[in-house]
Design a protein around this motif. Structure first.
Motif, short mmCIF file in Angstrom:
data_model
loop_
_atom_site.label_atom_id
_atom_site.label_comp_id
_atom_site.label_asym_id
_atom_site.label_seq_id
_atom_site.Cartn_x
_atom_site.Cartn_y
_atom_site.Cartn_z
N PRO A 197 6.71 0.48 13.14
CA PRO A 197 6.13 1.74 13.58
C PRO A 197 6.29 2.78 12.47
N LEU A 198 5.22 3.48 12.13
CA LEU A 198 5.27 4.43 11.01
C LEU A 198 4.51 5.69 11.37
N MET A 199 5.21 6.83 11.25
CA MET A 199 4.59 8.12 11.55
C MET A 199 3.57 8.47 10.47
N ARG A 200 2.40 8.91 10.90
CA ARG A 200 1.34 9.28 9.98
C ARG A 200 1.80 10.41 9.03
N ASP A 201 1.31 10.49 7.79
CA ASP A 201 0.27 9.60 7.30
C ASP A 201 0.81 8.66 6.23
N GLY A 202 2.15 8.64 6.10
CA GLY A 202 2.79 7.74 5.16
C GLY A 202 2.94 8.27 3.76
N ASN A 203 2.36 9.45 3.48
CA ASN A 203 2.44 10.04 2.14
C ASN A 203 3.64 10.97 1.98
N GLN A 204 4.38 11.20 3.06
CA GLN A 204 5.53 12.09 2.98
C GLN A 204 6.68 11.41 2.22
N TRP A 205 7.28 12.18 1.30
CA TRP A 205 8.39 11.67 0.52
C TRP A 205 9.68 11.81 1.32
N ARG A 206 10.54 10.83 1.18
CA ARG A 206 11.85 10.89 1.84
C ARG A 206 12.86 10.11 1.00
N PRO A 207 13.99 10.74 0.67
CA PRO A 207 15.04 10.01 -0.05
C PRO A 207 15.91 9.24 0.94
N MET A 208 16.45 8.10 0.50
CA MET A 208 17.27 7.25 1.35
C MET A 208 18.62 6.99 0.68
N VAL A 209 19.65 6.74 1.51
CA VAL A 209 20.95 6.34 0.97
C VAL A 209 21.62 5.42 1.98
N HIS A 210 22.24 4.36 1.51
CA HIS A 210 22.92 3.41 2.39
C HIS A 210 24.23 4.01 2.88
N VAL A 211 24.60 3.68 4.10
CA VAL A 211 25.82 4.22 4.69
C VAL A 211 27.05 3.80 3.90
N GLN A 212 27.03 2.65 3.25
CA GLN A 212 28.15 2.24 2.40
C GLN A 212 28.24 3.12 1.16
N ASP A 213 27.09 3.48 0.60
CA ASP A 213 27.09 4.31 -0.60
C ASP A 213 27.61 5.72 -0.33
N THR A 214 27.12 6.35 0.73
CA THR A 214 27.55 7.73 0.98
C THR A 214 29.02 7.80 1.37
N THR A 215 29.53 6.80 2.09
CA THR A 215 30.95 6.79 2.43
C THR A 215 31.80 6.49 1.20
N ASP A 216 31.30 5.69 0.27
CA ASP A 216 32.02 5.49 -0.99
C ASP A 216 32.18 6.81 -1.73
N LEU A 217 31.13 7.62 -1.74
CA LEU A 217 31.21 8.91 -2.42
C LEU A 217 32.23 9.82 -1.74
N MET A 218 32.27 9.82 -0.42
CA MET A 218 33.25 10.64 0.29
C MET A 218 34.67 10.26 -0.11
N CYS A 219 34.92 8.96 -0.24
CA CYS A 219 36.24 8.50 -0.67
C CYS A 219 36.53 8.96 -2.09
N LEU A 220 35.54 8.91 -2.95
CA LEU A 220 35.71 9.35 -4.33
C LEU A 220 36.07 10.84 -4.39
N LEU A 221 35.44 11.64 -3.53
CA LEU A 221 35.67 13.09 -3.57
C LEU A 221 37.08 13.48 -3.16
N ILE A 222 37.76 12.64 -2.41
CA ILE A 222 39.13 12.95 -2.00
C ILE A 222 40.05 13.04 -3.22
N GLU A 223 39.77 12.23 -4.24
CA GLU A 223 40.63 12.17 -5.41
C GLU A 223 40.00 12.76 -6.67
N ALA A 224 38.73 13.17 -6.60
CA ALA A 224 38.04 13.65 -7.80
C ALA A 224 38.68 14.92 -8.34
N ASP A 225 38.52 15.14 -9.63
CA ASP A 225 39.04 16.33 -10.30
C ASP A 225 38.48 17.58 -9.62
N SER A 226 39.37 18.42 -9.12
CA SER A 226 38.93 19.61 -8.38
C SER A 226 38.10 20.55 -9.25
#
Length: 340
Positions: A197-226
């Motif tokens: 199922p796809l909402m018309r008209d299919g030309n809309q841009w949308r960025p995607m990110v996997h749930v594993q990737d975004t949670t990896d970044l959250m873990c990185l931010l806990i220890e990243a240089d402030s």
């Protein structure tokens, strides 16, 4: 001693992936949620403290002896935000600002606000927005996220490190599975009926990110240089996962091993934004590891194996509506705390 991380919305789609990851890294976790979708989404662990509470009225003592807060709590997705507008502003905006204020008061060192790329709103086809671009939120969900950012970023100080991450549309398998997200919903339709199922008209841009990737970044931010993250905003996703939705559907058709057709529905979706991710890659050295094709196959294989299923609570708006219906029924029938 192990650091203690408070995660709000811990039983949600992202939280139920993040919490086990934090525990595996050796952190102690205070997991705060109403657990609308079930407490069983989080497995018991010696370093896990499950706290059933609502962030709108959160006991400030929960912030004591906490090293970092990842404030995931939200009324999630645009349809839910429009139906429950007041609750969305209360939870996504006001409660998160209050939590940041309490965290600072109690000496918490870091606060991470997961926001959304949806605050960029409608953009021209050739425009790529970055963290310095003007925002243009079109929905209650996006507007509440923007207000949360505006209320929290000014709290950043030498003693209180504040970071905002604007996440692309998330996809992938989670213990609190959702099939009302773009890629997840497409794959389910393809697996179930051989139709995307796809909402018309299919030309809309949308960025995607996997749930594993975004949670990896959250873990990185806990220890990243402030010094490199304090008071900063980072878009979270990748150029490879910037898609026109029509092209994305075609890629999923090619990836899944069965005959699939695309079925159009609804009015044209005017939310269109193409996002740049140079900052998160250059400043933090982080790069997304997942692609839409790999994620689609992950979901398809999990459906095939039966490890995930489409149940009522996997469609967020439907589940919220169902809970509201039964809340009214129970209130009418309740007598001195009992039904029968």
């Amino acid at each position: 001693m192990a650091k203690t991380i408070m995660v709000t919305g811990a039983g949600g789609y992202i939280g139920s992936v993040l919490v086990p990851k934090l525990l595996d890294l050796g952190y102690k976790v205070k997991a705060i949620d109403r657990f609308f979708f079930g407490e069983e989404k989080l497995q018991l662990h010696p370093n896990l403290m499950i706290i059933k509470d609502d962030t709108r009225w959160l006991d400030p003592n929960h912030f004591a002896a906490v090293d970092a807060v990842i404030d995931l709590v939200a009324i999630s997705n645009d349809p839910s935000g429009e139906l429950f507008q007041e609750a969305t502003y209360q939870v996504n905006h006001i409660s998160r600002v209050n939590s940041a204020i309490q965290a600072q008061k109690y000496g918490v060192g870091r606060y991470i606000l997961p926001s959304s790329c949806s605050i960029y709103g409608f953009r021209g086809a050739d425009e790529i927005v970055d963290e310095s671009s003007e925002t243009n939120p079109l929905t209650t969900y996006a507007k509440a996220n923007e207000k949360a950012e505006q209320g929290i970023l000014p709290l950043a100080s030498d003693d209180f490190v504040v970071t905002v991450i604007r996440q692309a549309t998330v996809y992938g398998v989670s213990p609190r599975m959702r099939f009302d997200l773009a890629i997840n919903g497409m794959v389910y339709g393809a697996w179930d009926k051989g139709v995307i199922p796809l909402m018309r008209d299919g030309n809309q841009w949308r960025p995607m990110v996997h749930v594993q990737d975004t949670t990896d970044l959250m873990c990185l931010l806990i220890e990243a240089d402030s010094n490199i993250i304090n008071g900063e905003i980072f878009n979270v996703g990748s150029d490879e996962n910037n898609y026109k939705l029509g092209d994305l559907a075609e890629e999923i058709v090619r990836a899944i091993p069965k005959e699939i057709t695309i079925e159009w529905y609804g009015d044209p979706d005017h939310r269109s934004y193409r996002v740049g991710f140079d900052k998160v890659e250059s400043v933090l050295g982080w790069k997304a590891q997942w692609t839409a094709t790999r994620g689609a196959l992950e979901i398809y294989e999990a459906l095939e194996s039966g490890s995930i299923q489409r149940t009522p609570e996997t469609i967020t708006l439907n589940w919220y509506t169902e809970l509201m219906k039964w809340h009214q029924i129970i209130n009418r029938l309740d007598y001195k705390g009992i039904i029968l």
